[in-house]
Design a protein around this motif. Structure first.
Motif, mmCIF file in Angstrom:
data_model
loop_
_atom_site.group_PDB
_atom_site.id
_atom_site.type_symbol
_atom_site.label_atom_id
_atom_site.label_comp_id
_atom_site.label_asym_id
_atom_site.label_seq_id
_atom_site.Cartn_x
_atom_site.Cartn_y
_atom_site.Cartn_z
ATOM 1 N N SER A 34 0.833 -1.208 0.000
ATOM 2 C CA SER A 34 0.000 0.000 0.000
ATOM 3 C C SER A 34 0.863 1.251 0.000
ATOM 4 C CB SER A 34 -0.922 0.015 1.217
ATOM 5 O OG SER A 34 -1.845 -1.024 1.153
ATOM 6 N N MET A 62 -8.433 3.142 -9.607
ATOM 7 C CA MET A 62 -8.167 3.176 -8.171
ATOM 8 C C MET A 62 -9.474 3.187 -7.378
ATOM 9 S SD MET A 62 -6.168 6.117 -5.977
ATOM 10 C CE MET A 62 -7.260 7.384 -6.565
ATOM 11 N N GLU A 65 -11.508 -0.164 -7.834
ATOM 12 C CA GLU A 65 -10.891 -1.281 -7.103
ATOM 13 C C GLU A 65 -11.143 -1.179 -5.609
ATOM 14 O OE1 GLU A 65 -6.785 -1.343 -8.206
ATOM 15 O OE2 GLU A 65 -7.145 -2.683 -9.893
ATOM 16 N N LYS A 66 -11.078 0.022 -5.080
ATOM 17 C CA LYS A 66 -11.330 0.185 -3.647
ATOM 18 C C LYS A 66 -12.776 -0.144 -3.300
ATOM 19 C CE LYS A 66 -7.605 3.306 -2.715
ATOM 20 N NZ LYS A 66 -7.067 4.344 -1.924
ATOM 21 N N ALA A 69 -13.157 -3.972 -3.489
ATOM 22 C CA ALA A 69 -12.533 -4.617 -2.330
ATOM 23 C C ALA A 69 -13.370 -4.404 -1.073
ATOM 24 C CB ALA A 69 -11.117 -4.075 -2.126
ATOM 25 N N ALA A 70 -13.930 -3.211 -0.919
ATOM 26 C CA ALA A 70 -14.774 -2.934 0.245
ATOM 27 C C ALA A 70 -16.028 -3.802 0.229
ATOM 28 C CB ALA A 70 -15.147 -1.455 0.286
ATOM 29 N N TYR A 103 -8.207 -6.664 -0.312
ATOM 30 C CA TYR A 103 -7.298 -5.518 -0.308
ATOM 31 C C TYR A 103 -5.870 -5.949 -0.613
ATOM 32 C CZ TYR A 103 -10.996 -2.662 1.695
ATOM 33 O OH TYR A 103 -12.161 -1.989 1.894
ATOM 34 N N ARG A 106 -5.417 -6.821 -4.409
ATOM 35 C CA ARG A 106 -5.396 -5.648 -5.278
ATOM 36 C C ARG A 106 -4.171 -4.769 -5.021
ATOM 37 N NH1 ARG A 106 -10.624 -7.056 -4.625
ATOM 38 N NH2 ARG A 106 -11.955 -6.898 -6.449
ATOM 39 N N SER A 107 -3.792 -4.617 -3.788
ATOM 40 C CA SER A 107 -2.633 -3.791 -3.472
ATOM 41 C C SER A 107 -1.355 -4.403 -4.046
ATOM 42 C CB SER A 107 -2.511 -3.633 -1.959
ATOM 43 O OG SER A 107 -1.407 -2.835 -1.639
ATOM 44 N N ASN A 110 -1.461 -3.914 -7.854
ATOM 45 C CA ASN A 110 -1.196 -2.516 -8.221
ATOM 46 C C ASN A 110 0.266 -2.161 -8.042
ATOM 47 O OD1 ASN A 110 -3.742 -1.769 -9.062
ATOM 48 N ND2 ASN A 110 -4.395 -1.212 -7.003
#
Length: 118
Positions: A34, A62, A65-66, A69-70, A103, A106-107, A110
């Motif tokens: 992150s 961004m 994706e957040k 993930a949430a 998370y 994806r982190s 990325n």
């Protein structure tokens, strides 16, 4: 009389201790990737025009994706709470890994993707 149906707060076997170790590693990896992703995106924001097509695409990616993930993490929490309502208790270290997984995935992706970018 002791109630043995409750899940242990402290693990009682080596497999559970290994799961806690994996949770700690996952948390550290999430933290480090992150930070690197934030740093690389900050660099992009400082070096590119904010209204360029690539920056708009990156910013949209961004945010989406957040949100995804949430939602996945919320679903895992709902599953755990529904299980608790029906008397099925999952240890905190299992629920923690399931909640962090979207998370973390994806982190990590990325961080890899942005580090290859030129």
């Amino acid at each position: 009389m002791k109630n043995t149906s409750q899940a242990a707060f402290i693990p009682q076997n080596p497999a559970a201790m290994m799961d806690i170790w994996k949770l700690g590693i996952m948390a550290f990896e999430l933290w480090s990737t992150s930070l690197s992703t934030i740093n690389m995106r900050q660099n992009l924001w400082q070096t590119q025009q904010p209204n360029s097509a690539s920056m708009m695409k990156e910013n949209q990616r961004m945010v989406s994706e957040k949100l995804e993930a949430a939602m996945e993490t919320g679903l895992e929490m709902q599953k755990a709470m529904l299980g608790m309502a029906f008397g099925q208790q999952t240890p905190w270290w299992v629920t923690g890994r399931k909640a962090m997984l979207p998370y973390h995935r994806r982190s990590s992706a990325n961080s890899r993707r942005l580090s290859r970018r030129k």
